[in-house]
Design a protein around this motif. Structure first.
Motif, mmCIF file in Angstrom:
data_model
loop_
_atom_site.group_PDB
_atom_site.id
_atom_site.type_symbol
_atom_site.label_atom_id
_atom_site.label_comp_id
_atom_site.label_asym_id
_atom_site.label_seq_id
_atom_site.Cartn_x
_atom_site.Cartn_y
_atom_site.Cartn_z
ATOM 1 N N ARG A 174 -173.284 -30.966 10.532
ATOM 2 C CA ARG A 174 -172.957 -29.579 10.227
ATOM 3 C C ARG A 174 -173.352 -29.230 8.800
ATOM 4 O O ARG A 174 -173.174 -30.018 7.876
ATOM 5 N N THR A 175 -173.902 -28.035 8.654
ATOM 6 C CA THR A 175 -174.245 -27.541 7.328
ATOM 7 C C THR A 175 -173.047 -26.822 6.718
ATOM 8 O O THR A 175 -172.143 -26.372 7.424
ATOM 9 N N ARG A 176 -173.054 -26.745 5.396
ATOM 10 C CA ARG A 176 -172.022 -26.032 4.645
ATOM 11 C C ARG A 176 -172.681 -24.955 3.800
ATOM 12 O O ARG A 176 -173.806 -25.139 3.309
ATOM 13 N N VAL A 177 -171.995 -23.838 3.624
ATOM 14 C CA VAL A 177 -172.491 -22.785 2.745
ATOM 15 C C VAL A 177 -172.678 -23.367 1.345
ATOM 16 O O VAL A 177 -171.792 -24.038 0.809
ATOM 17 N N GLY A 178 -173.849 -23.167 0.783
ATOM 18 C CA GLY A 178 -174.110 -23.654 -0.566
ATOM 19 C C GLY A 178 -174.814 -24.988 -0.623
ATOM 20 O O GLY A 178 -175.119 -25.462 -1.722
ATOM 21 N N GLU A 179 -175.072 -25.613 0.516
ATOM 22 C CA GLU A 179 -175.808 -26.867 0.499
ATOM 23 C C GLU A 179 -177.028 -26.756 1.408
ATOM 24 O O GLU A 179 -177.094 -25.919 2.300
ATOM 25 N N SER A 180 -178.003 -27.635 1.175
ATOM 26 C CA SER A 180 -179.230 -27.624 1.959
ATOM 27 C C SER A 180 -179.064 -28.421 3.245
ATOM 28 O O SER A 180 -178.120 -29.209 3.392
ATOM 29 N N ASP A 181 -180.000 -28.236 4.161
ATOM 30 C CA ASP A 181 -179.994 -29.043 5.371
ATOM 31 C C ASP A 181 -180.166 -30.527 5.034
ATOM 32 O O ASP A 181 -179.587 -31.396 5.694
#
Length: 322
Positions: free
Chosen positions: A10-17
């Motif tokens: 899962r991705t998080r707002v503010g971080e890259s894939d």
């Protein structure tokens, strides 16, 4: 009761894939140190909130960073691939990490028509899928009716069916272990039918069920529910917006829920009602009840939190239940 993890990158707002992929690999190493049984990764295509679509590739990196934990696909969506290519990929993983590889096979198509067209599969024929699973098993065990052999030559990794709809019946007919989640966790009749109708197969003499569920363990039930709120919100809001988004901080999600439509707020409440969240004693009781209801011998937690530090603490608390 065995406890395992399924990580969807899962991705998080503010971080890259790339950060999300690195986080999955780091989490696998932590799961091994905590003594958890398996670490599986998933296949999702063109989903904004998920960074990995190629579980066998990701497992190659995870295997290199671990030594003892079982690693697997949760799962490979077989309609998107040919059985021979899947067999070759997992046999190569088995050669690299002998005795540690699991092959979870699913039948889900992509969630949007454009993605299904890009993958070359817009409909699913259950009979065709069953034949594909049988063909894959034949390749894993050494060959097929037309003498096509998947290489390298290694021991056959175990095959699991990710059961949705009629998937438990398929697993019973073919004599394969199954992973259940969602509505099937409450369908005791389906679980009993799987055990009753199971046909033993080579290497799988008895039925084996894994229950996949969102789990969070914390000092209080409220804190545990908060940990899972960003994931519940992403799923609930996707049904209205059409997009499954990156995880957001809990405080931001609370504001979004407050301003959402009644339909979405109701969906969030239903989502929170379907998770297993609470103190260690509360979660232990809930897991025991789930195992008794379904006959599952293993829990595969699908926990996702916005804060990776919170996720590490939740994984440690979960491992402490064993």
């Amino acid at each position: 009761m065995r406890i395992s993890l399924l990580d969807r990158t899962r991705t998080r707002v503010g971080e890259s894939d790339a950060d999300a992929v690195a986080g999955t690999i780091e989490r696998a190493g932590r799961a091994e140190r905590l003594g958890l049984h398996r670490f599986w990764v998933a296949e999702h295509h063109s989903v904004p909130g998920i960074a990995s679509a190629a579980p066998t590739v990701l497992l190659a990196a995870i295997g290199a960073r671990t030594r003892t934990i079982r690693i697997g696909t949760g799962g490979v969506m077989l309609p998107n691939h040919t059985p021979l290519v899947v067999a070759e990929q997992v046999r190569l993983l088995e050669a690299l990490y002998p005795g540690r590889v699991d092959v979870g096979i699913g039948a889900s198509l992509a969630f949007k028509s454009a993605i299904r067209r890009a993958l070359g599969r817009t409909t699913l024929d259950p009979q065709e899928h069953e034949r594909a699973v049988e063909e894959l098993r034949a390749y894993l065990h050494g060959g097929s009716d037309d003498d096509v052999v998947a290489k390298p030559h290694v021991a056959a990794p175990p095959l699991f069916v990710l059961a949705i709809k009629s998937g438990l019946g398929l697993a019973a007919r073919l004599g394969l272990p199954a992973v259940i989640g969602g509505p099937l966790l409450h369908d005791t009749a389906a679980a009993r039918a799987y055990a009753r109708d199971f046909r033993p197969s080579p290497g799988v003499p008895e039925p084996y069920l894994v229950a996949s569920v969102d789990v969070a363990v914390a000092a209080t039930a409220e804190r545990a529910r908060d940990l899972l709120l960003p994931e519940v919100w992403a799923l609930a809001s996707s049904r209205e917006s059409g997009g499954f988004t990156a995880l957001r901080p809990v405080e931001e999600v609370r504001r979004l829920v407050g301003g959402a439509s009644p339909k979405v707020r109701e969906s969030v409440e239903r989502g929170l009602g379907s998770v297993v969240a609470g103190t260690p004693d509360e979660v232990a009781d809930a897991v025991a009840a789930l195992a008794e209801r379904t006959g599952a011998a293993e829990i595969m937690a699908t926990t996702s939190t916005y804060d990776r530090g919170d996720l590490a603490e939740a994984d440690e608390a979960l491992a402490g239940l064993r």
